[in-house]
Design a protein around this motif. Structure first.
Motif, PDB file in Angstrom:
ATOM      1  N   ALA A  40       0.833  -1.199   0.000  1.00  0.00           N
ATOM      2  CA  ALA A  40       0.000   0.000   0.000  1.00  0.00           C
ATOM      3  C   ALA A  40       0.877   1.262   0.000  1.00  0.00           C
ATOM      4  N   LEU A  41       1.881   1.282   0.862  1.00  0.00           N
ATOM      5  CA  LEU A  41       2.777   2.448   0.909  1.00  0.00           C
ATOM      6  C   LEU A  41       3.478   2.623  -0.446  1.00  0.00           C
ATOM      7  N   GLY A  42       3.930   1.497  -1.025  1.00  0.00           N
ATOM      8  CA  GLY A  42       4.617   1.543  -2.313  1.00  0.00           C
ATOM      9  C   GLY A  42       3.734   2.062  -3.433  1.00  0.00           C
ATOM     10  N   SER A  43       2.435   1.811  -3.357  1.00  0.00           N
ATOM     11  CA  SER A  43       1.519   2.245  -4.414  1.00  0.00           C
ATOM     12  C   SER A  43       1.278   3.748  -4.413  1.00  0.00           C
ATOM     13  N   VAL A  44       1.323   4.363  -3.235  1.00  0.00           N
ATOM     14  CA  VAL A  44       0.940   5.777  -3.163  1.00  0.00           C
ATOM     15  C   VAL A  44       2.141   6.702  -2.994  1.00  0.00           C
ATOM     16  N   ARG A  45       3.312   6.123  -2.771  1.00  0.00           N
ATOM     17  CA  ARG A  45       4.505   6.918  -2.478  1.00  0.00           C
ATOM     18  C   ARG A  45       4.765   8.018  -3.515  1.00  0.00           C
ATOM     19  N   TYR A  46       4.537   7.709  -4.784  1.00  0.00           N
ATOM     20  CA  TYR A  46       4.865   8.661  -5.856  1.00  0.00           C
ATOM     21  C   TYR A  46       4.129   9.984  -5.709  1.00  0.00           C
ATOM     22  N   ALA A  47       2.951   9.944  -5.103  1.00  0.00           N
ATOM     23  CA  ALA A  47       2.140  11.165  -5.050  1.00  0.00           C
ATOM     24  C   ALA A  47       2.591  12.122  -3.961  1.00  0.00           C
ATOM     25  N   ALA A  48       3.446  11.660  -3.051  1.00  0.00           N
ATOM     26  CA  ALA A  48       3.980  12.565  -2.034  1.00  0.00           C
ATOM     27  C   ALA A  48       5.121  13.358  -2.650  1.00  0.00           C
ATOM     28  N   SER A  49       5.235  14.588  -2.245  1.00  0.00           N
ATOM     29  CA  SER A  49       6.280  15.451  -2.797  1.00  0.00           C
ATOM     30  C   SER A  49       7.578  15.261  -2.021  1.00  0.00           C
ATOM     31  N   ASN A  50       8.702  15.446  -2.686  1.00  0.00           N
ATOM     32  CA  ASN A  50       9.972  15.440  -1.962  1.00  0.00           C
ATOM     33  C   ASN A  50      10.377  16.838  -1.538  1.00  0.00           C
ATOM     34  N   HIS A  74      -6.850   4.486  10.049  1.00  0.00           N
ATOM     35  CA  HIS A  74      -7.531   3.246  10.426  1.00  0.00           C
ATOM     36  C   HIS A  74      -9.021   3.471  10.253  1.00  0.00           C
ATOM     37  N   ARG A  75      -9.671   2.545   9.527  1.00  0.00           N
ATOM     38  CA  ARG A  75     -11.086   2.725   9.182  1.00  0.00           C
ATOM     39  C   ARG A  75     -11.886   1.476   9.545  1.00  0.00           C
ATOM     40  N   GLY A  76     -11.728   0.994  10.764  1.00  0.00           N
ATOM     41  CA  GLY A  76     -12.481  -0.184  11.207  1.00  0.00           C
ATOM     42  C   GLY A  76     -11.903  -1.453  10.607  1.00  0.00           C
ATOM     43  N   GLU A  77     -12.594  -2.014   9.612  1.00  0.00           N
ATOM     44  CA  GLU A  77     -12.180  -3.282   9.017  1.00  0.00           C
ATOM     45  C   GLU A  77     -11.044  -3.115   8.017  1.00  0.00           C
ATOM     46  N   SER A  78     -10.677  -1.877   7.737  1.00  0.00           N
ATOM     47  CA  SER A  78      -9.608  -1.649   6.760  1.00  0.00           C
ATOM     48  C   SER A  78      -8.746  -0.473   7.200  1.00  0.00           C
ATOM     49  N   ALA A  79      -7.615  -0.360   6.537  1.00  0.00           N
ATOM     50  CA  ALA A  79      -6.774   0.807   6.759  1.00  0.00           C
ATOM     51  C   ALA A  79      -6.550   1.451   5.396  1.00  0.00           C
ATOM     52  N   ARG A  80      -6.154   2.708   5.384  1.00  0.00           N
ATOM     53  CA  ARG A  80      -5.940   3.423   4.129  1.00  0.00           C
ATOM     54  C   ARG A  80      -4.641   4.223   4.228  1.00  0.00           C
ATOM     55  N   VAL A  81      -3.850   4.195   3.167  1.00  0.00           N
ATOM     56  CA  VAL A  81      -2.726   5.126   3.061  1.00  0.00           C
ATOM     57  C   VAL A  81      -3.068   6.131   1.972  1.00  0.00           C
ATOM     58  N   VAL A  82      -2.723   7.387   2.200  1.00  0.00           N
ATOM     59  CA  VAL A  82      -3.030   8.462   1.252  1.00  0.00           C
ATOM     60  C   VAL A  82      -1.827   9.369   1.132  1.00  0.00           C
ATOM     61  N   ALA A  83      -1.512   9.752  -0.094  1.00  0.00           N
ATOM     62  CA  ALA A  83      -0.460  10.752  -0.301  1.00  0.00           C
ATOM     63  C   ALA A  83      -0.940  11.772  -1.311  1.00  0.00           C
ATOM     64  N   SER A  84      -0.453  12.987  -1.176  1.00  0.00           N
ATOM     65  CA  SER A  84      -0.844  14.046  -2.101  1.00  0.00           C
ATOM     66  C   SER A  84       0.231  15.111  -2.152  1.00  0.00           C
ATOM     67  N   ASP A  85       0.406  15.698  -3.319  1.00  0.00           N
ATOM     68  CA  ASP A  85       1.312  16.843  -3.421  1.00  0.00           C
ATOM     69  C   ASP A  85       0.534  18.111  -3.726  1.00  0.00           C
ATOM     70  N   GLY A  86      -0.804  18.037  -3.595  1.00  0.00           N
ATOM     71  CA  GLY A  86      -1.628  19.198  -3.846  1.00  0.00           C
ATOM     72  C   GLY A  86      -2.222  19.207  -5.249  1.00  0.00           C
ATOM     73  N   TYR A  87      -1.637  18.422  -6.169  1.00  0.00           N
ATOM     74  CA  TYR A  87      -2.146  18.355  -7.541  1.00  0.00           C
ATOM     75  C   TYR A  87      -2.795  17.005  -7.829  1.00  0.00           C
ATOM     76  N   ARG A  88      -2.433  16.041  -7.008  1.00  0.00           N
ATOM     77  CA  ARG A  88      -2.943  14.687  -7.213  1.00  0.00           C
ATOM     78  C   ARG A  88      -3.007  13.991  -5.869  1.00  0.00           C
ATOM     79  N   VAL A  89      -3.840  12.977  -5.828  1.00  0.00           N
ATOM     80  CA  VAL A  89      -4.003  12.182  -4.618  1.00  0.00           C
ATOM     81  C   VAL A  89      -3.864  10.726  -5.028  1.00  0.00           C
ATOM     82  N   ALA A  90      -3.147   9.938  -4.239  1.00  0.00           N
ATOM     83  CA  ALA A  90      -3.134   8.497  -4.446  1.00  0.00           C
ATOM     84  C   ALA A  90      -3.523   7.857  -3.129  1.00  0.00           C
ATOM     85  N   LEU A  91      -4.375   6.859  -3.174  1.00  0.00           N
ATOM     86  CA  LEU A  91      -4.745   6.181  -1.945  1.00  0.00           C
ATOM     87  C   LEU A  91      -4.881   4.697  -2.196  1.00  0.00           C
ATOM     88  N   ARG A  92      -4.700   3.928  -1.157  1.00  0.00           N
ATOM     89  CA  ARG A  92      -4.945   2.488  -1.250  1.00  0.00           C
ATOM     90  C   ARG A  92      -5.520   1.992   0.069  1.00  0.00           C
TER      91      ARG A  92
END
Lengths: 360, 360
Positions: B135-145, B159-177
């Motif tokens: 999950a971290l590997g899928s969204v990493r690109y969307a975080a800015s360096n 943490h969302r109960g039965e699941s967890a979510r990772v989210v990254a964004s640089d302000g122009y795009r969002v990636a989540l899993r």
């Protein structure tokens, strides 16, 4: 003009030219690829003013025309195309590049403004392309990329009757390789950077040489190349090849490469990556020392010669370079702690490296 | 101290630590590796002050002692050793490293001066290591360096109960899993650079989380890691996920990646690598234009939704990033030419990329 050409063949030709044609230049025309079309195919050519390169690509061509296009963009487009067959069509000042569902329109340059490139049609002498390429590749490392004296940035080619020899030196080491050759050619010095390209384009078959004014042309079945030669007197390298071998060791080249790489980790970068070689009683002991500690490695060797033991020091980097072209067993010939040493393949093969020793 | 350890296991541990421990630092102690010996083996650890990492290596140890050594040199020496079994012996202020015919003496550092590293022993919550890493590997690109706002340089874990979510964004795009997870953990923001290391060390089994003050500890069977968390309010990314999908296309992700790479060659680097997407009649037409010409590519798609046609523009680089984690069929969901678009894998899988469109 309209041409059909397979992507694979076109890509291969472009990849050779891409290495020669600069991607940036104060004269933007030099970043172009020249495409000359005939009924049989396309002649692709380019230059970086040191090397002119031309490569023929068989193609089905209708209404042949000549053009120039941005070399690197064109190559990148062709490489990325889907489909096996590429269609090129010149319409107005655009070259259409089509394959599969892709349709590119690339702006063409001014063909008439591009410098004329001419390649000779006759040959003065001919060498085996694979042998020449291997020989150049074996000695390339010993030529300097920066030396002030131009000849140290070149590789000398000598014709020696039944054989030819390539030699390179940076003043601290010499690498040479002899290979079979017929015919009397001229001795000449090829800039090492041009030799790099020559190594890349030479494959099988013949490399036909044509001599020009300060210039050499090399023609193979696939490509034609003009390269500027270096002027100057190559140093008398035979003088430094030791004749009086007093101790000699034989061992697997790979084992020695690995052991030198190992101890070199602790060698002092500011003291020529100094590694000591101590030979005695059928053992070669390598030792290095630096700010962080000491390293030692012992290898079994077959030892010969009149001296029972010897201690020498080398630049680890140079040792690894010298061993690079040696496969199987390596033979190290020592004439004394302060005399140059010879590294070569056991059983010959024409390659030899001569290296100065560091002060013990 | 004397220890015997297999080269493979020791090298693996060192390669993880080498990435964290700086090779240069204004505080030279930080370039050291801490080795703590016990009867069962060696605990290797190091820090770059953002991340503390520790890794256990089983070994046969006699007279356990602790020491610090130059991390990168030690790792390089071990990697280059011949032989499968490595012997380590501490004698005076030198650590001997031996294998095969090699004998290295490495100067040790001052153990007591090295900053203490402590890792928690209890766990607050536990996640599946492989799922988290993917999950971290899928969204990493969307975080800015580089982004000025720290949260854009981080990855949020929810943490969302039965699941967890990772989210990254640089302000122009969002990636989540989204991925399956049990238990109630805290929401937190992991610096993207620390996430890179976490992705590397996580394999199978459990990743046990322990919460600290502005800090997270992650423990797996192999490693223990402390990482500093980012402070701040993560933007309300759910607001930008379009709900009203008016046109939708499905096509093989690989075909789309290749076609976008292709046309992007001619896209204008100074205009966000702009690539136009035109959908109509079961076709997706990609178009790009720059100083050197125009490119066009047409792909067959399965089209759905109430709008019969739509035209949008994206940054080609962002499109390729968004498609990266998608295998098989990709689904592109459009809500309008000027609204963000969704890219996801057809059939779910929990990954979603949301991208702003460029002005048409």
């Amino acid at each position: 003009m309209r041409a059909h050409v397979t992507k694979k063949i076109l890509s291969e030709g472009l990849s050779l030219l891409e290495r020669v044609i600069p991607s940036r230049s104060s004269n933007p025309l030099l970043t172009s690829l020249k495409v000359e079309a005939s009924a049989e195919g396309l002649t692709l050519s380019g230059t970086n003013l040191e090397i002119d390169l031309s490569c023929f690509v068989p193609a089905e061509v209708q209404e042949p025309q000549n053009l120039v296009v941005p070399a690197h963009l064109f190559a990148q487009i062709v490489r990325n195309l889907g489909g096996e067959l590429v269609e090129l069509e010149l319409a107005g000042n655009e070259l259409a590049v089509r394959a599969g569902g892709s349709d590119f329109k690339l702006q063409i340059g001014d063909f008439d403004a591009y410098p004329p490139l001419s390649f000779p049609t006759h040959a003065d002498v001919s060498l085996d392309a694979a042998e020449l390429s291997r020989a150049l590749g074996s000695v390339r490392y010993a030529a300097s990329n920066e030396a002030f004296q131009a000849v140290f940035r070149g590789i000398k080619l000598e014709h020696r009757g039944e054989s030819a020899r390539v030699v390179a030196s940076d003043g601290y080491r010499v690498a040479l390789r002899d290979f079979p050759a017929n015919g009397d050619g001229r001795n000449l010095i090829i800039p090492a950077r041009s030799a790099d390209e020559l190594i890349r384009v030479l494959r099988d078959g013949e490399a036909r040489f044509t001599y020009g004014e300060g210039m050499l042309s090399v023609t193979t079945e696939r490509v034609r190349m003009n390269l500027k030669l270096l002027d100057g007197e190559f140093p008398d390298y035979e003088r430094v090849i030791p004749k009086d071998i007093r101790l000699q060791v034989t061992l697997p080249a790979t084992a020695l490469k690995e052991a030198v790489s190992r101890v070199a980790v602790l060698a002092d970068k500011n003291a020529n990556n100094r590694v000591e070689f101590l030979v005695s009683e059928g053992k070669l002991r390598l030792a290095a020392e630096g700010d962080y500690g000491r390293a030692q490695d012992t290898l079994d060797v077959v030892q010969g010669g009149m001296e029972p033991a010897m201690s020498l020091a080398f630049n680890a980097r140079h040792v690894l370079d010298a061993l690079g072209p040696i496969e199987g067993e390596a033979e190290l010939l020592f004439s004394g702690s302060t005399s140059p040493a010879i590294f070569r393949a056991s059983g010959g093969g024409g390659y030899m490296a001569v290296m100065v020793t560091l002060r013990v």
